[in-house]
Design a protein around this motif. Structure first.
Motif, PDB file in Angstrom:
ATOM      1  N   VAL A 161      -5.841   4.069   2.275  1.00  0.00           N
ATOM      2  CA  VAL A 161      -5.968   4.885   3.497  1.00  0.00           C
ATOM      3  C   VAL A 161      -4.608   5.053   4.159  1.00  0.00           C
ATOM      4  CG1 VAL A 161      -6.924   4.937   5.835  1.00  0.00           C
ATOM      5  CG2 VAL A 161      -8.398   4.357   3.904  1.00  0.00           C
ATOM      6  N   ASP A 162      -3.826   3.972   4.210  1.00  0.00           N
ATOM      7  CA  ASP A 162      -2.509   4.063   4.835  1.00  0.00           C
ATOM      8  C   ASP A 162      -1.567   4.953   4.027  1.00  0.00           C
ATOM      9  OD1 ASP A 162      -0.827   2.997   7.105  1.00  0.00           O
ATOM     10  OD2 ASP A 162       0.458   2.484   5.404  1.00  0.00           O
ATOM     11  N   LYS A 163      -1.748   4.971   2.726  1.00  0.00           N
ATOM     12  CA  LYS A 163      -0.934   5.845   1.880  1.00  0.00           C
ATOM     13  C   LYS A 163      -1.197   7.314   2.224  1.00  0.00           C
ATOM     14  CE  LYS A 163       0.373   6.401  -2.988  1.00  0.00           C
ATOM     15  NZ  LYS A 163       0.080   5.955  -4.380  1.00  0.00           N
ATOM     16  N   VAL A 164      -2.449   7.634   2.510  1.00  0.00           N
ATOM     17  CA  VAL A 164      -2.802   8.997   2.937  1.00  0.00           C
ATOM     18  C   VAL A 164      -2.156   9.298   4.288  1.00  0.00           C
ATOM     19  CG1 VAL A 164      -4.690  10.523   3.615  1.00  0.00           C
ATOM     20  CG2 VAL A 164      -4.961   9.015   1.640  1.00  0.00           C
ATOM     21  N   LEU A 165      -2.213   8.343   5.208  1.00  0.00           N
ATOM     22  CA  LEU A 165      -1.603   8.545   6.526  1.00  0.00           C
ATOM     23  C   LEU A 165      -0.103   8.790   6.409  1.00  0.00           C
ATOM     24  CD1 LEU A 165      -3.419   5.786   8.630  1.00  0.00           C
ATOM     25  CD2 LEU A 165      -3.913   8.231   8.576  1.00  0.00           C
ATOM     26  N   THR A 166       0.555   8.025   5.554  1.00  0.00           N
ATOM     27  CA  THR A 166       1.993   8.202   5.346  1.00  0.00           C
ATOM     28  C   THR A 166       2.307   9.617   4.884  1.00  0.00           C
ATOM     29  OG1 THR A 166       2.307   5.857   4.824  1.00  0.00           O
ATOM     30  CG2 THR A 166       3.999   7.380   4.050  1.00  0.00           C
ATOM     31  N   ALA A 167       1.513  10.127   3.935  1.00  0.00           N
ATOM     32  CA  ALA A 167       1.719  11.487   3.435  1.00  0.00           C
ATOM     33  C   ALA A 167       1.496  12.520   4.534  1.00  0.00           C
ATOM     34  CB  ALA A 167       0.784  11.751   2.257  1.00  0.00           C
TER      35      ALA A 167
END
Length: 303
Positions: free
Chosen positions: A168-174
Protein backbone atom coordinates in the motif's frame (compact mmCIF):
# COMPACT_ATOMS: atom_id res chain seq x y z
CA UNK A 1 10.65 29.37 12.61
CA UNK A 2 11.86 30.05 9.07
CA UNK A 3 12.77 26.38 8.60
CA UNK A 4 9.26 25.30 9.68
CA UNK A 5 7.59 27.71 7.24
CA UNK A 6 9.80 26.51 4.40
CA UNK A 7 9.00 22.88 5.18
CA UNK A 8 5.26 23.53 5.10
CA UNK A 9 5.51 25.43 1.80
CA UNK A 10 7.53 22.56 0.28
CA UNK A 11 5.09 19.81 1.19
CA UNK A 12 3.11 18.12 -1.54
CA UNK A 13 -0.67 18.04 -1.83
CA UNK A 14 -2.46 15.99 -4.44
CA UNK A 15 -5.99 14.87 -5.33
CA UNK A 16 -6.30 11.23 -6.41
CA UNK A 17 -9.36 9.68 -8.08
CA UNK A 18 -9.70 5.93 -7.46
CA UNK A 19 -11.42 4.06 -10.29
CA UNK A 20 -12.13 0.44 -11.14
CA UNK A 21 -14.76 -2.23 -11.46
CA UNK A 22 -17.19 -2.94 -8.60
CA UNK A 23 -15.53 -4.87 -5.76
CA UNK A 24 -12.00 -4.24 -7.06
CA UNK A 25 -10.98 -3.16 -3.55
CA UNK A 26 -11.13 0.63 -3.93
CA UNK A 27 -12.84 1.23 -0.60
CA UNK A 28 -10.61 -1.25 1.23
CA UNK A 29 -7.52 0.52 -0.15
CA UNK A 30 -8.85 3.90 0.98
CA UNK A 31 -9.59 2.66 4.50
CA UNK A 32 -6.18 0.98 4.79
CA UNK A 33 -4.26 3.96 3.43
CA UNK A 34 -6.02 6.50 5.66
CA UNK A 35 -5.92 4.25 8.73
CA UNK A 36 -9.59 4.95 9.40
CA UNK A 37 -12.99 3.77 8.18
CA UNK A 38 -13.80 6.23 5.42
CA UNK A 39 -15.70 4.14 2.89
CA UNK A 40 -18.08 1.27 3.63
CA UNK A 41 -17.19 -2.21 2.44
CA UNK A 42 -19.46 -5.02 1.27
CA UNK A 43 -19.18 -8.10 -0.92
CA UNK A 44 -21.98 -6.65 -3.06
CA UNK A 45 -20.93 -4.76 -6.21
CA UNK A 46 -21.42 -0.99 -6.33
CA UNK A 47 -21.58 -0.52 -2.57
CA UNK A 48 -20.08 2.95 -3.05
CA UNK A 49 -22.62 5.36 -4.53
CA UNK A 50 -20.91 8.69 -3.98
CA UNK A 51 -17.49 10.23 -4.55
CA UNK A 52 -16.10 9.77 -1.05
CA UNK A 53 -13.04 11.64 0.16
CA UNK A 54 -10.36 10.06 2.32
CA UNK A 55 -7.25 11.94 3.38
CA UNK A 56 -3.75 10.53 3.90
CA UNK A 57 -1.24 12.70 5.76
CA UNK A 58 2.40 11.75 6.28
CA UNK A 59 5.91 13.20 6.02
CA UNK A 60 5.60 13.36 2.23
CA UNK A 61 2.55 15.60 2.31
CA UNK A 62 -1.19 15.12 1.85
CA UNK A 63 -3.13 12.99 -0.61
CA UNK A 64 -6.88 13.55 -0.89
CA UNK A 65 -8.44 10.39 -2.31
CA UNK A 66 -11.83 10.31 -3.98
CA UNK A 67 -13.31 6.81 -3.86
CA UNK A 68 -15.65 6.69 -6.85
CA UNK A 69 -18.50 4.24 -7.51
CA UNK A 70 -17.45 1.03 -9.26
CA UNK A 71 -17.72 1.27 -13.04
CA UNK A 72 -20.18 -1.27 -14.37
CA UNK A 73 -21.58 -1.47 -17.88
CA UNK A 74 -25.34 -1.10 -17.62
CA UNK A 75 -27.97 1.29 -18.94
CA UNK A 76 -30.03 1.34 -15.73
CA UNK A 77 -30.65 4.84 -14.39
CA UNK A 78 -28.85 4.21 -11.10
CA UNK A 79 -25.76 2.87 -12.82
CA UNK A 80 -25.64 5.70 -15.35
CA UNK A 81 -25.74 8.19 -12.49
CA UNK A 82 -22.94 6.33 -10.69
CA UNK A 83 -20.84 6.34 -13.86
CA UNK A 84 -21.29 10.11 -14.27
CA UNK A 85 -20.06 10.64 -10.70
CA UNK A 86 -16.88 8.70 -11.51
CA UNK A 87 -16.12 10.41 -14.81
CA UNK A 88 -16.58 13.86 -13.27
CA UNK A 89 -13.70 13.25 -10.85
CA UNK A 90 -11.03 12.28 -13.39
CA UNK A 91 -10.31 15.62 -15.06
CA UNK A 92 -9.74 17.53 -11.85
CA UNK A 93 -7.50 14.95 -10.19
CA UNK A 94 -3.71 15.26 -10.02
CA UNK A 95 -3.44 11.48 -10.29
CA UNK A 96 -5.63 8.47 -11.05
CA UNK A 97 -5.37 5.18 -9.16
CA UNK A 98 -6.85 2.42 -11.30
CA UNK A 99 -7.60 -0.63 -9.14
CA UNK A 100 -7.83 -4.05 -10.78
CA UNK A 101 -8.95 -7.28 -9.10
CA UNK A 102 -6.47 -9.90 -10.35
CA UNK A 103 -8.53 -12.75 -8.87
CA UNK A 104 -11.19 -12.23 -11.56
CA UNK A 105 -11.01 -12.60 -15.32
CA UNK A 106 -10.66 -9.21 -16.98
CA UNK A 107 -12.98 -9.70 -19.93
CA UNK A 108 -14.96 -7.12 -21.87
CA UNK A 109 -15.97 -5.02 -18.87
CA UNK A 110 -12.37 -4.43 -17.73
CA UNK A 111 -11.38 -3.63 -21.31
CA UNK A 112 -14.15 -1.04 -21.56
CA UNK A 113 -13.10 0.58 -18.29
CA UNK A 114 -9.45 0.65 -19.36
CA UNK A 115 -10.58 2.35 -22.56
CA UNK A 116 -12.62 4.87 -20.57
CA UNK A 117 -9.58 5.93 -18.47
CA UNK A 118 -6.95 5.59 -21.23
CA UNK A 119 -6.65 9.34 -21.73
CA UNK A 120 -5.34 9.67 -18.16
CA UNK A 121 -2.34 7.33 -18.55
CA UNK A 122 0.22 10.08 -18.00
CA UNK A 123 -1.02 10.58 -14.44
CA UNK A 124 -2.05 7.00 -13.68
CA UNK A 125 -0.91 4.41 -11.16
CA UNK A 126 -2.36 0.91 -11.53
CA UNK A 127 -2.90 -1.23 -8.44
CA UNK A 128 -3.17 -4.94 -9.22
CA UNK A 129 -5.10 -5.85 -6.11
CA UNK A 130 -5.98 -9.05 -4.22
CA UNK A 131 -2.63 -10.79 -4.75
CA UNK A 132 -3.37 -12.58 -1.45
CA UNK A 133 -6.24 -14.50 -3.09
CA UNK A 134 -5.69 -18.12 -4.09
CA UNK A 135 -7.29 -17.15 -7.42
CA UNK A 136 -4.83 -14.30 -8.04
CA UNK A 137 -3.26 -14.08 -11.49
CA UNK A 138 -1.29 -10.86 -11.26
CA UNK A 139 0.93 -11.51 -14.28
CA UNK A 140 -2.11 -12.14 -16.46
CA UNK A 141 -3.64 -8.85 -15.32
CA UNK A 142 -0.37 -7.02 -15.88
CA UNK A 143 -0.07 -8.33 -19.45
CA UNK A 144 -3.72 -7.44 -20.14
CA UNK A 145 -3.25 -3.87 -18.89
CA UNK A 146 0.06 -3.30 -20.65
CA UNK A 147 -1.69 -4.00 -23.95
CA UNK A 148 -4.51 -1.54 -23.30
CA UNK A 149 -2.57 1.10 -21.32
CA UNK A 150 0.96 1.05 -22.81
CA UNK A 151 1.89 4.55 -21.59
CA UNK A 152 1.76 3.50 -17.92
CA UNK A 153 5.34 2.57 -17.02
CA UNK A 154 6.15 -0.74 -15.28
CA UNK A 155 7.09 0.97 -12.00
CA UNK A 156 3.60 2.49 -11.88
CA UNK A 157 1.91 -0.92 -12.12
CA UNK A 158 2.05 -2.31 -8.58
CA UNK A 159 0.94 -5.65 -7.18
CA UNK A 160 -0.77 -5.23 -3.81
CA UNK A 161 -3.22 -6.52 -1.27
CA UNK A 162 -5.22 -3.66 0.24
CA UNK A 163 -6.80 -6.10 2.69
CA UNK A 164 -3.47 -7.42 3.98
CA UNK A 165 -1.71 -4.01 3.71
CA UNK A 166 0.86 -5.33 1.24
CA UNK A 167 2.55 -2.66 -0.94
CA UNK A 168 0.00 0.00 0.00
CA UNK A 169 2.82 2.40 0.85
CA UNK A 170 4.49 1.62 -2.46
CA UNK A 171 1.31 2.79 -4.21
CA UNK A 172 1.28 5.96 -2.10
CA UNK A 173 4.90 6.69 -3.02
CA UNK A 174 4.05 6.41 -6.72
CA UNK A 175 1.04 8.72 -6.30
CA UNK A 176 3.06 11.36 -4.43
CA UNK A 177 5.21 11.68 -7.57
CA UNK A 178 2.23 13.36 -9.26
CA UNK A 179 1.37 15.63 -6.33
CA UNK A 180 2.39 19.27 -6.80
CA UNK A 181 4.02 21.35 -4.10
CA UNK A 182 1.03 23.16 -2.63
CA UNK A 183 -0.65 24.05 0.68
CA UNK A 184 -2.68 21.28 2.29
CA UNK A 185 -6.37 21.24 1.47
CA UNK A 186 -7.30 19.98 4.96
CA UNK A 187 -5.84 20.13 8.46
CA UNK A 188 -3.48 17.21 9.11
CA UNK A 189 -5.81 15.65 11.71
CA UNK A 190 -8.55 15.14 9.08
CA UNK A 191 -8.99 11.74 7.43
CA UNK A 192 -12.29 12.58 5.66
CA UNK A 193 -14.52 15.58 4.97
CA UNK A 194 -17.81 13.68 5.09
CA UNK A 195 -20.70 15.22 6.99
CA UNK A 196 -21.89 13.45 10.15
CA UNK A 197 -25.30 12.57 8.69
CA UNK A 198 -23.73 11.07 5.56
CA UNK A 199 -21.38 8.90 7.61
CA UNK A 200 -24.24 7.66 9.77
CA UNK A 201 -26.30 6.79 6.69
CA UNK A 202 -23.39 4.90 5.13
CA UNK A 203 -22.72 2.84 8.26
CA UNK A 204 -26.38 1.83 8.55
CA UNK A 205 -26.47 0.95 4.84
CA UNK A 206 -23.33 -1.15 5.19
CA UNK A 207 -24.74 -3.13 8.12
CA UNK A 208 -27.98 -3.71 6.21
CA UNK A 209 -26.25 -4.74 2.97
CA UNK A 210 -24.06 -7.27 4.75
CA UNK A 211 -27.09 -9.00 6.28
CA UNK A 212 -29.61 -8.96 3.44
CA UNK A 213 -29.67 -11.14 0.36
CA UNK A 214 -30.51 -11.16 -3.34
CA UNK A 215 -31.69 -7.84 -4.79
CA UNK A 216 -32.52 -6.12 -1.49
CA UNK A 217 -29.03 -4.64 -0.80
CA UNK A 218 -29.28 -2.66 -4.03
CA UNK A 219 -32.85 -1.61 -3.27
CA UNK A 220 -32.13 0.25 -0.04
CA UNK A 221 -31.04 3.71 0.93
CA UNK A 222 -30.95 5.44 4.30
CA UNK A 223 -32.72 8.66 5.18
CA UNK A 224 -32.03 10.71 8.30
CA UNK A 225 -35.24 12.21 9.70
CA UNK A 226 -33.87 13.88 12.84
CA UNK A 227 -30.52 14.50 14.53
CA UNK A 228 -30.15 16.16 17.90
CA UNK A 229 -27.36 16.50 20.45
CA UNK A 230 -29.06 15.53 23.71
CA UNK A 231 -25.93 16.01 25.77
CA UNK A 232 -22.37 17.10 25.10
CA UNK A 233 -21.40 13.47 24.44
CA UNK A 234 -24.64 11.98 23.10
CA UNK A 235 -26.46 12.38 19.78
CA UNK A 236 -29.97 11.07 19.09
CA UNK A 237 -30.68 10.04 15.51
CA UNK A 238 -33.90 8.85 13.87
CA UNK A 239 -33.29 7.15 10.55
CA UNK A 240 -35.24 5.15 7.99
CA UNK A 241 -34.04 2.19 5.95
CA UNK A 242 -35.92 2.77 2.71
CA UNK A 243 -36.86 -0.04 0.32
CA UNK A 244 -38.60 -0.07 -3.06
CA UNK A 245 -41.46 -2.51 -2.46
CA UNK A 246 -43.84 -3.46 0.35
CA UNK A 247 -42.72 -7.09 0.09
CA UNK A 248 -39.13 -6.04 0.93
CA UNK A 249 -40.19 -4.22 4.08
CA UNK A 250 -41.04 -7.41 5.96
CA UNK A 251 -37.70 -8.99 5.01
CA UNK A 252 -35.74 -6.02 6.31
CA UNK A 253 -37.74 -5.95 9.55
CA UNK A 254 -37.38 -9.72 10.00
CA UNK A 255 -39.31 -12.19 12.15
CA UNK A 256 -40.12 -10.55 15.46
CA UNK A 257 -38.22 -7.46 14.20
CA UNK A 258 -35.02 -9.47 14.60
CA UNK A 259 -33.30 -8.20 11.44
CA UNK A 260 -33.88 -4.48 11.98
CA UNK A 261 -32.81 -4.86 15.63
CA UNK A 262 -29.56 -6.50 14.56
CA UNK A 263 -28.88 -3.81 11.97
CA UNK A 264 -29.53 -1.12 14.57
CA UNK A 265 -27.30 -2.69 17.25
CA UNK A 266 -24.42 -3.38 14.87
CA UNK A 267 -24.69 0.12 13.39
CA UNK A 268 -24.41 1.65 16.85
CA UNK A 269 -21.31 -0.46 17.58
CA UNK A 270 -19.66 0.70 14.37
CA UNK A 271 -20.62 4.34 14.88
CA UNK A 272 -19.05 4.32 18.34
CA UNK A 273 -15.74 3.38 16.72
CA UNK A 274 -15.97 6.43 14.46
CA UNK A 275 -17.36 9.21 16.65
CA UNK A 276 -16.08 10.47 19.99
CA UNK A 277 -19.64 10.78 21.27
CA UNK A 278 -22.38 8.19 21.78
CA UNK A 279 -24.98 7.66 19.04
CA UNK A 280 -28.51 6.69 20.15
CA UNK A 281 -30.22 5.33 17.03
CA UNK A 282 -33.94 4.95 16.34
CA UNK A 283 -34.11 2.90 13.13
CA UNK A 284 -37.29 2.14 11.17
CA UNK A 285 -38.20 0.81 7.71
CA UNK A 286 -40.35 2.51 5.09
CA UNK A 287 -41.24 2.02 1.42
CA UNK A 288 -40.26 4.55 -1.26
CA UNK A 289 -41.67 2.94 -4.38
CA UNK A 290 -39.31 2.56 -7.36
CA UNK A 291 -36.86 5.11 -5.96
CA UNK A 292 -34.09 4.00 -8.34
CA UNK A 293 -36.15 5.33 -11.26
CA UNK A 294 -36.71 8.78 -9.76
CA UNK A 295 -34.28 11.37 -11.10
CA UNK A 296 -34.86 13.91 -8.33
CA UNK A 297 -34.12 11.38 -5.59
CA UNK A 298 -31.08 9.95 -7.40
CA UNK A 299 -29.66 13.44 -7.77
CA UNK A 300 -30.14 14.02 -4.04
CA UNK A 301 -28.59 10.69 -3.00
CA UNK A 302 -25.69 10.43 -5.44
CA UNK A 303 -23.16 13.25 -5.65
Amino acid sequence: MIESDEREVGEKTGVVAIVGRPSAGKSTFLNTASGEKVSIVSSYPQTTRNAIKGIVNDSRGQLVFIDTPGLHMSDKKLNLKLKSVTVEQLDGADAVLYMVDCSRDEGEEEALIASLVSSYQKKMVIGINKIDSNKAKAERSRAFLKTLLPKVSDERIIDLSAKEEQNVDKVLTALFEFAPVAPHLYPTEYYTDQDVDFRICEVIREQAMNRLEQEIPHSIFVEIADMEMKKANEMWVRAFLCVERESQKGIVIGKGASMIKTIRVESIKELRKIFSYRIDLDLQVKVVKNWRQKDVLLTKLIK
